[in-house]
Design an enzyme around this catalytic site. Structure first.
Site, PDB file in Angstrom:
ATOM      1  N   GLY A 102       0.797  -1.216   0.000  1.00  0.00           N
ATOM      2  CA  GLY A 102       0.000   0.000   0.000  1.00  0.00           C
ATOM      3  C   GLY A 102       0.829   1.264   0.000  1.00  0.00           C
ATOM      4  O   GLY A 102       0.297   2.359  -0.062  1.00  0.00           O
ATOM      5  N   CYS A 103       2.146   1.161   0.072  1.00  0.00           N
ATOM      6  CA  CYS A 103       3.015   2.328   0.060  1.00  0.00           C
ATOM      7  C   CYS A 103       3.271   2.736  -1.379  1.00  0.00           C
ATOM      8  O   CYS A 103       3.619   1.909  -2.209  1.00  0.00           O
ATOM      9  CB  CYS A 103       4.335   1.992   0.751  1.00  0.00           C
ATOM     10  SG  CYS A 103       5.403   3.397   1.068  1.00  0.00           S
TER      11      CYS A 103
END
Length: 104
Positions: A102-103
């Protein structure tokens, strides 16, 4: 898989420069990686880096910023002070791990 030379060694990296083989990491390499992104490592910087490395051994994935804060016990504001801008991305880079899921 691309390779690059960091600290005089051939290191396997992905397209963004993150290590793809965490076993190639050591603290000397971490110092060089940190310097590459403008961070001078202090004792305070090593706390989340060592947490990430230890957590990765058991979880088999890179801890998110929230996990570093809640499980590692390091306040988010401290992480932003130590690793300005994108702390999760910078910590995982220095720790020789992939970006957390999710980064961006």
């Amino acid at each position: 898989m691309p390779t690059t030379t960091i600290a005089g060694r051939q290191i396997d990296v992905d397209a963004e420069g993150f290590l793809t083989k965490p076993e190639q990491w050591d603290e000397e390499l971490a110092q060089t990686l940190a310097a590459n992104i403008g961070i001078t490592m202090t004792d305070a910087h090593w706390v989340p880096i060592h947490f990430l490395r230890k957590d990765f051994e058991t979880q088999k994935e890179t801890a998110t910023l929230r996990r570093v804060s809640t499980v590692g016990g390091i306040p988010v504001k401290d992480l932003f002070a130590l690793f300005p801008g994108k702390p999760a991305k910078k910590m995982s880079y220095i720790a020789g791990l992939q970006k957390p899921k999710g980064c961006v």
